[in-house]
Design a protein around this motif. Sequence first.
Motif, PDB file in Angstrom:
ATOM      1  N   SER A   1      -7.940  -5.341  -8.875  1.00  0.00           N
ATOM      2  CA  SER A   1      -8.690  -4.117  -8.614  1.00  0.00           C
ATOM      3  C   SER A   1      -9.517  -4.241  -7.341  1.00  0.00           C
ATOM      4  O   SER A   1      -9.615  -3.282  -6.552  1.00  0.00           O
ATOM      5  CB  SER A   1      -9.602  -3.799  -9.800  1.00  0.00           C
TER       6      SER A   1
ATOM      7  N   THR B   1      -8.263   0.271   0.264  1.00  0.00           N
ATOM      8  CA  THR B   1      -8.768   1.624   0.508  1.00  0.00           C
ATOM      9  C   THR B   1      -9.901   1.605   1.526  1.00  0.00           C
ATOM     10  O   THR B   1      -9.946   2.416   2.458  1.00  0.00           O
ATOM     11  CB  THR B   1      -9.271   2.248  -0.810  1.00  0.00           C
ATOM     12  N   THR B   2     -10.806   0.658   1.363  1.00  0.00           N
ATOM     13  CA  THR B   2     -11.973   0.563   2.245  1.00  0.00           C
ATOM     14  C   THR B   2     -11.571   0.330   3.690  1.00  0.00           C
ATOM     15  O   THR B   2     -12.075   1.000   4.602  1.00  0.00           O
ATOM     16  CB  THR B   2     -12.892  -0.577   1.761  1.00  0.00           C
TER      17      THR B   2
ATOM     18  N   THR C   1     -21.861  -4.792  -7.828  1.00  0.00           N
ATOM     19  CA  THR C   1     -20.926  -3.709  -8.076  1.00  0.00           C
ATOM     20  C   THR C   1     -19.537  -4.164  -7.659  1.00  0.00           C
ATOM     21  O   THR C   1     -19.391  -5.035  -6.791  1.00  0.00           O
ATOM     22  CB  THR C   1     -21.312  -2.430  -7.294  1.00  0.00           C
ATOM     23  N   SER C   2     -18.540  -3.568  -8.267  1.00  0.00           N
ATOM     24  CA  SER C   2     -17.163  -3.855  -7.879  1.00  0.00           C
ATOM     25  C   SER C   2     -16.643  -2.852  -6.852  1.00  0.00           C
ATOM     26  O   SER C   2     -15.461  -2.857  -6.519  1.00  0.00           O
ATOM     27  CB  SER C   2     -16.251  -3.856  -9.117  1.00  0.00           C
ATOM     28  N   ASP C   3     -17.523  -2.009  -6.337  1.00  0.00           N
ATOM     29  CA  ASP C   3     -17.150  -0.965  -5.388  1.00  0.00           C
ATOM     30  C   ASP C   3     -17.604  -1.343  -3.971  1.00  0.00           C
ATOM     31  O   ASP C   3     -18.788  -1.194  -3.641  1.00  0.00           O
ATOM     32  CB  ASP C   3     -17.789   0.359  -5.797  1.00  0.00           C
TER      33      ASP C   3
ATOM     34  N   LYS D   1     -13.858  -6.116 -12.834  1.00  0.00           N
ATOM     35  CA  LYS D   1     -12.590  -5.378 -12.895  1.00  0.00           C
ATOM     36  C   LYS D   1     -11.386  -6.234 -12.535  1.00  0.00           C
ATOM     37  O   LYS D   1     -10.247  -5.752 -12.638  1.00  0.00           O
ATOM     38  CB  LYS D   1     -12.656  -4.156 -11.980  1.00  0.00           C
TER      39      LYS D   1
ATOM     40  N   SER E   1      -9.290  -1.954  -3.973  1.00  0.00           N
ATOM     41  CA  SER E   1     -10.462  -1.264  -3.430  1.00  0.00           C
ATOM     42  C   SER E   1     -10.704  -1.650  -1.976  1.00  0.00           C
ATOM     43  O   SER E   1     -11.086  -0.809  -1.153  1.00  0.00           O
ATOM     44  CB  SER E   1     -11.706  -1.597  -4.265  1.00  0.00           C
TER      45      SER E   1
ATOM     46  N   ALA F   1     -19.498   1.388  -1.959  1.00  0.00           N
ATOM     47  CA  ALA F   1     -20.906   1.584  -2.320  1.00  0.00           C
ATOM     48  C   ALA F   1     -21.792   0.597  -1.572  1.00  0.00           C
ATOM     49  O   ALA F   1     -22.902   0.942  -1.129  1.00  0.00           O
ATOM     50  CB  ALA F   1     -21.084   1.431  -3.827  1.00  0.00           C
TER      51      ALA F   1
END
Length: 429
Positions: A273, A280-281, A218-220, A269, A277, A223
Amino acid sequence: MLQFKSFHRLFTSPGNDDDNDSRYPRCAIPSVDILQIDDSPVKRDRALTHLLRLNHLAHSMLYKGYKGFPFHNHIVHLLGTAYLFGADEKQLHDLYEREDKDIDPWKDSPGEVTGGDWRRYLGDENYQRAFLDFFEDELVREGYDWKKVLMGYMLVGESPLLNSLICGFAHPLIHFGYAIELNSREAAMEALTLTAASHDFLHTYVSMEIPPPTNNSTSDPLAILARIREDPRFDGVCDKPGAHNQTALFKIRENVILEYYNQLDLVEKGLESILQSLATTTVLMLTTTHKPYDPQFDFFLCHALTALYAVRTILPIIPAKHHTRLIRSQWLWIIYVYLTQMRPSLKPELISSGKVDITRGWEHVNNRALERGLMLEVHYIKALRSMREFSKLYQEDEQFYLLAATKFAVEFQEWVGFEYAKDTLDIKS
């Protein structure tokens, strides 16, 4: 008035360094502003230049702290951040005098480090003075072109020092960022010295080949951290938060850590990106991991944020072939520190607009940094400035960064996260 010069031109030439090679994805973000104050007649400019040089001559980079754990010389970070927040010459001198009392002077190393054997002593703190002498000899050999020496040792060869930047709780990485932003020859030689002396087992994971994506990719990053928090394979590995967990975690759960390390998809992404992210994390890790109604902030999670800001500083001025590795190394460091601090719960609702008053804007944050931060300690103002600067890079998320920075500026009292600390975050044992 701050004076700046184009940073990318200082380090690269058009068409060189694989910047146009499609094999190497680039994280295309603008450079930070770089100080140019060496010849400035302004008093606070002269004070910063003088104090950085004085620290370089007088103080070691590492010294023994709690239970023999290495403490780091933060004078460059403190003075640089305070200056960039607008501190005057008296404030800079007062800060230096405060820090000067606690840091050890340089001590002679057991022997010399030379061009033929310098790698033999990597990771040996006893050789920090010898490393500094070695890199400064290289500086003379290269006609005092400190950028050439810095980039040569950081980037060139099969195992460049870039791979070791997250060692030593990412202090080499952070110092590298300050050397760039402050345009400081002294800080650059210190960054090389600190990287060499802090070298440890983490560099082997940074240099690993990136496996292809899987169904779990995942790119998150948020998660993936949520998966880590709920993974029972980490239950009981740590009994209390702190740096003492670092070796045991990799000794006992290396394969599981690498499993999550490899889950972050850097391609889907794009690197820009991913960096956004991760910003933010790391802000959420610092500001939203405490128990509701009990604001606490973790010392080591703060380093995840300030280290990422160093990555943001470094990326625009190094060749694209190193971008993926640098960002991926920071992801490993985020996982690492999240685990040592016992997988605290991230609660973004703690920085909602209904709970944090941001009507006074960034001026309030800046004032708190100078009025309160200079009476506290360096990590407080470093974290505030990292959030402020990320808000400039990601203007669409400015309210998020202002909410987080305001909450932290107002609610911070003291750090938690040490094994001896009375209070803890909302952790999972």
